[in-house]
Design a protein around this motif. Structure first.
Motif, PDB file in Angstrom:
ATOM      1  N   THR A  47       1.657   9.056 -14.040  1.00  0.00           N
ATOM      2  CA  THR A  47       0.457   9.888 -13.943  1.00  0.00           C
ATOM      3  C   THR A  47       0.732  10.987 -12.936  1.00  0.00           C
ATOM      4  N   PRO A  48       0.751  12.241 -13.339  1.00  0.00           N
ATOM      5  CA  PRO A  48       1.151  13.301 -12.412  1.00  0.00           C
ATOM      6  C   PRO A  48       0.084  13.599 -11.367  1.00  0.00           C
ATOM      7  N   THR A  49       0.555  14.108 -10.235  1.00  0.00           N
ATOM      8  CA  THR A  49      -0.362  14.741  -9.292  1.00  0.00           C
ATOM      9  C   THR A  49      -0.416  16.224  -9.647  1.00  0.00           C
ATOM     10  N   TYR A  50      -1.357  16.941  -9.043  1.00  0.00           N
ATOM     11  CA  TYR A  50      -1.617  18.300  -9.493  1.00  0.00           C
ATOM     12  C   TYR A  50      -1.546  19.297  -8.342  1.00  0.00           C
ATOM     13  N   SER A  51      -0.969  20.460  -8.640  1.00  0.00           N
ATOM     14  CA  SER A  51      -0.873  21.523  -7.641  1.00  0.00           C
ATOM     15  C   SER A  51      -2.049  22.478  -7.731  1.00  0.00           C
ATOM     16  N   ALA A  52      -2.725  22.520  -8.878  1.00  0.00           N
ATOM     17  CA  ALA A  52      -3.858  23.425  -9.051  1.00  0.00           C
ATOM     18  C   ALA A  52      -4.804  22.884 -10.114  1.00  0.00           C
ATOM     19  N   THR A 102      -2.752  21.744 -13.346  1.00  0.00           N
ATOM     20  CA  THR A 102      -1.338  22.084 -13.316  1.00  0.00           C
ATOM     21  C   THR A 102      -0.587  20.985 -12.584  1.00  0.00           C
ATOM     22  N   ALA A 103       0.353  20.329 -13.278  1.00  0.00           N
ATOM     23  CA  ALA A 103       1.088  19.216 -12.676  1.00  0.00           C
ATOM     24  C   ALA A 103       2.004  19.721 -11.575  1.00  0.00           C
ATOM     25  N   GLN A 104       2.143  18.894 -10.547  1.00  0.00           N
ATOM     26  CA  GLN A 104       2.992  19.221  -9.414  1.00  0.00           C
ATOM     27  C   GLN A 104       4.377  18.646  -9.648  1.00  0.00           C
ATOM     28  N   GLU A 159       0.835  -1.209   0.000  1.00  0.00           N
ATOM     29  CA  GLU A 159       0.000   0.000   0.000  1.00  0.00           C
ATOM     30  C   GLU A 159       0.864   1.251   0.000  1.00  0.00           C
ATOM     31  N   ILE A 160       1.976   1.212   0.736  1.00  0.00           N
ATOM     32  CA  ILE A 160       2.886   2.358   0.751  1.00  0.00           C
ATOM     33  C   ILE A 160       3.494   2.561  -0.633  1.00  0.00           C
ATOM     34  N   ASP A 161       3.925   1.459  -1.255  1.00  0.00           N
ATOM     35  CA  ASP A 161       4.486   1.556  -2.615  1.00  0.00           C
ATOM     36  C   ASP A 161       3.471   2.159  -3.574  1.00  0.00           C
ATOM     37  N   ARG A 162       2.227   1.685  -3.466  1.00  0.00           N
ATOM     38  CA  ARG A 162       1.189   2.168  -4.381  1.00  0.00           C
ATOM     39  C   ARG A 162       0.910   3.653  -4.153  1.00  0.00           C
ATOM     40  N   ALA A 163       0.861   4.057  -2.870  1.00  0.00           N
ATOM     41  CA  ALA A 163       0.582   5.462  -2.561  1.00  0.00           C
ATOM     42  C   ALA A 163       1.690   6.366  -3.066  1.00  0.00           C
ATOM     43  N   ILE A 164       2.950   5.935  -2.912  1.00  0.00           N
ATOM     44  CA  ILE A 164       4.074   6.738  -3.405  1.00  0.00           C
ATOM     45  C   ILE A 164       3.986   6.871  -4.930  1.00  0.00           C
ATOM     46  N   ALA A 165       3.688   5.752  -5.601  1.00  0.00           N
ATOM     47  CA  ALA A 165       3.576   5.788  -7.058  1.00  0.00           C
ATOM     48  C   ALA A 165       2.462   6.712  -7.506  1.00  0.00           C
ATOM     49  N   GLN A 166       1.322   6.625  -6.800  1.00  0.00           N
ATOM     50  CA  GLN A 166       0.160   7.424  -7.197  1.00  0.00           C
ATOM     51  C   GLN A 166       0.379   8.908  -6.942  1.00  0.00           C
ATOM     52  N   ASN A 167       1.093   9.241  -5.875  1.00  0.00           N
ATOM     53  CA  ASN A 167       1.239  10.641  -5.493  1.00  0.00           C
ATOM     54  C   ASN A 167       2.493  11.282  -6.051  1.00  0.00           C
ATOM     55  N   SER A 168       3.414  10.481  -6.572  1.00  0.00           N
ATOM     56  CA  SER A 168       4.618  11.049  -7.163  1.00  0.00           C
ATOM     57  C   SER A 168       4.572  11.029  -8.674  1.00  0.00           C
ATOM     58  N   GLY A 169       3.612  10.279  -9.237  1.00  0.00           N
ATOM     59  CA  GLY A 169       3.524  10.172 -10.680  1.00  0.00           C
ATOM     60  C   GLY A 169       4.481   9.141 -11.260  1.00  0.00           C
ATOM     61  N   SER A 170       5.140   8.333 -10.374  1.00  0.00           N
ATOM     62  CA  SER A 170       6.105   7.363 -10.875  1.00  0.00           C
ATOM     63  C   SER A 170       5.438   6.149 -11.501  1.00  0.00           C
ATOM     64  N   GLY A 171       4.167   5.994 -11.279  1.00  0.00           N
ATOM     65  CA  GLY A 171       3.439   4.887 -11.897  1.00  0.00           C
ATOM     66  C   GLY A 171       1.988   5.272 -12.056  1.00  0.00           C
ATOM     67  N   GLY A 172       1.337   4.768 -13.093  1.00  0.00           N
ATOM     68  CA  GLY A 172      -0.046   5.142 -13.349  1.00  0.00           C
ATOM     69  C   GLY A 172      -1.011   4.077 -12.883  1.00  0.00           C
ATOM     70  N   VAL A 173      -2.019   4.495 -12.149  1.00  0.00           N
ATOM     71  CA  VAL A 173      -3.047   3.576 -11.685  1.00  0.00           C
ATOM     72  C   VAL A 173      -4.409   4.171 -12.013  1.00  0.00           C
ATOM     73  N   PRO A 211      -5.978  21.289  -5.146  1.00  0.00           N
ATOM     74  CA  PRO A 211      -6.966  20.206  -5.035  1.00  0.00           C
ATOM     75  C   PRO A 211      -7.629  20.108  -3.667  1.00  0.00           C
ATOM     76  N   ASN A 212      -6.859  20.353  -2.585  1.00  0.00           N
ATOM     77  CA  ASN A 212      -7.451  20.229  -1.252  1.00  0.00           C
ATOM     78  C   ASN A 212      -8.333  21.407  -0.869  1.00  0.00           C
ATOM     79  N   GLU A 213      -8.393  22.432  -1.716  1.00  0.00           N
ATOM     80  CA  GLU A 213      -9.258  23.583  -1.449  1.00  0.00           C
ATOM     81  C   GLU A 213     -10.605  23.466  -2.153  1.00  0.00           C
TER      82      GLU A 213
END
Length: 414
Positions: free
Chosen positions: A276-281, A373-375, A159-173, A333-335
């Motif tokens: 898959t990138p995460t987004y800052s805006a 906007t990609a983070q 789960e940690i590996d998956r979360a890092i991949a999803q939130n860093s964009g290192s892998g697409g899910v 995103p969190n706003e």
């Protein structure tokens, strides 16, 4: 310390606990004819006095939080009673040392010591006991949540590996979900929360989809709540660990939305093989159609959604109309309000939907995604990720348990 700098400092301190605090206003109206210590609310025979409501009001009013102040104050104190009752049943009580540490930590967040904070609050007409009650409620509730759900909040290395991949964009899910969105009002709250708890126990796709057709108010209702494939990073951050913790067929705990409660069932998950990138805006627009979800508005929104090529086209549509009819937002995103964020997660750039209304139902919203906007990638600590997943999982359990306590409670408001 003058009043205004103190209020500004206190507002900053409360920002991090907005989900557990609610603004309140001073009591007026019928309460003034009552004794200050008369019961204003009974929660399973535990009384909340008018004095406590007034004190909580004085404490929370300086926060300037949004919403109806009187209603929010009552809701907060009802929750406090339920939390303390659960703590007593679990055999958990706050120690003197724990309370003092809680007070000291709270004061330290606004660069004050506890004595100066108590004096400043006194200048606002707020007793020290009011702050202590708030600290005690949070300490004991944290103990209840850890006692009941701590064993279920552990996360695996996968789960940690998956979360890092999803939130860093290192892998697409990508995930394939079913959804149920049930409107929530003060009148139906108990029934809806109780129903949502029952629906969260469903184990088959057929039963969930039948429930979606029966109870859901989402646009996916007719399709049994089926949502198309979407990248996990498009989902609101607080929803990602909930979804990624599910196995196909499993249903999430009930999740609070503005004026609604949501449940999600995982149908399938797939690795895309590309980052898959995460987004800052997120840049999006809302075009309001007065009158709500009428046949005429739905037809108009459908026509507009099919004719718009890009967000700027909406400016021409809204020309000569009141300025408030069209709103453009660029937010982190969190706003973004969670109901809007969930709808945006389903959209591609320059794609529109018309599934939402304003909270009062008076306006249908044509929602259009202008872009994300990609983070920039940052190094992520595995322990930070693990702790975040544990905290999010515990928060989900806590919110669900509190909703259950509310649904089962006997609450009498004067």
């Amino acid at each position: 310390m003058t009043r205004r700098p103190f209020i500004r400092s206190l507002l900053r301190a409360f920002t991090g606990t907005a989900s557990t605090l609610a603004a309140a206003a001073l009591l007026t109206g019928p309460a003034s004819a009552q004794s200050a210590f008369s019961p204003a609310i009974l929660v399973n025979d535990s009384a909340v006095s008018y004095y406590e409501l007034d004190q909580r009001a004085r404490l929370l009013a300086i926060m300037n939080a949004p919403g109806d102040p009187g209603k929010l104050a009552r809701e907060q104190l009802i929750d406090d009673r339920l939390k303390l009752q659960a703590a007593r049943l679990t055999g958990i009580a706050a120690t003197d040392e724990g309370i003092q540490n809680g007070l000291d930590n709270f004061a330290a967040r606004i660069n004050m010591n506890i004595d100066d904070l108590v004096q400043a609050l006194s200048g606002e007409g707020i007793d020290e006991e009011t702050l202590r009650d708030f600290i005690i409620s949070n300490i004991t509730w944290s103990g209840v949540v850890q006692s009941r759900f701590g064993g279920n909040a552990q996360v695996s290395e996968e789960e940690i590996d998956r979360a890092i991949a999803q939130n860093s964009g290192s892998g697409g899910v990508r995930v394939l979900l079913n959804e149920i969105i049930i409107p929530l009002t003060p009148q139906n709250q108990r029934q809806v929360l109780s129903l949502a708890e029952q629906l969260s126990e469903l184990t088959s796709f057929e039963s969930f989809e039948n429930a979606a057709r029966t109870y859901s108010a989402a646009a996916t209702k007719a399709e049994g709540g089926r949502v198309d494939w979407m990248n996990v990073t498009n989902l609101p951050a607080e929803l990602r660990p909930v979804v990624t913790a599910l196995r196909p067929g499993e249903v999430s705990r009930p999740l609070p939305l503005p004026n609604a409660v949501a449940l999600f069932q995982l149908r399938d998950v797939a690795e895309t093989g590309r980052s898959t990138p995460t987004y800052s805006a997120v840049d999006y627009m809302k075009y309001y159609l007065p009158g709500g979800r009428t046949e005429e508005n739905l037809a108009k929104a459908n026509e507009l959604a099919g004719s718009l090529d890009r967000c700027d086209d909406l400016f021409a549509i809204a020309q000569d109309q009141p300025a408030e009819i069209l709103v453009r937002e660029t937010q982190a995103p969190n706003e973004i309000p969670q109901d809007v964020a969930l709808e945006l997660a389903k959209l591609d750039d320059n794609e529109a939907s018309y599934n939402l209304t304003t909270a009062d139902g008076q306006n249908l919203i044509l929602l259009m995604l202008c872009g994300r906007t990609a983070q920039l990638a940052e190094e992520i600590s595995r322990e930070d990720v693990a702790q975040a997943l544990r905290n999010q999982r515990l928060e989900s359990y806590a919110n669900s348990y509190l909703s259950q306590l509310r649904a089962q409670a006997r609450i009498i408001e004067k």
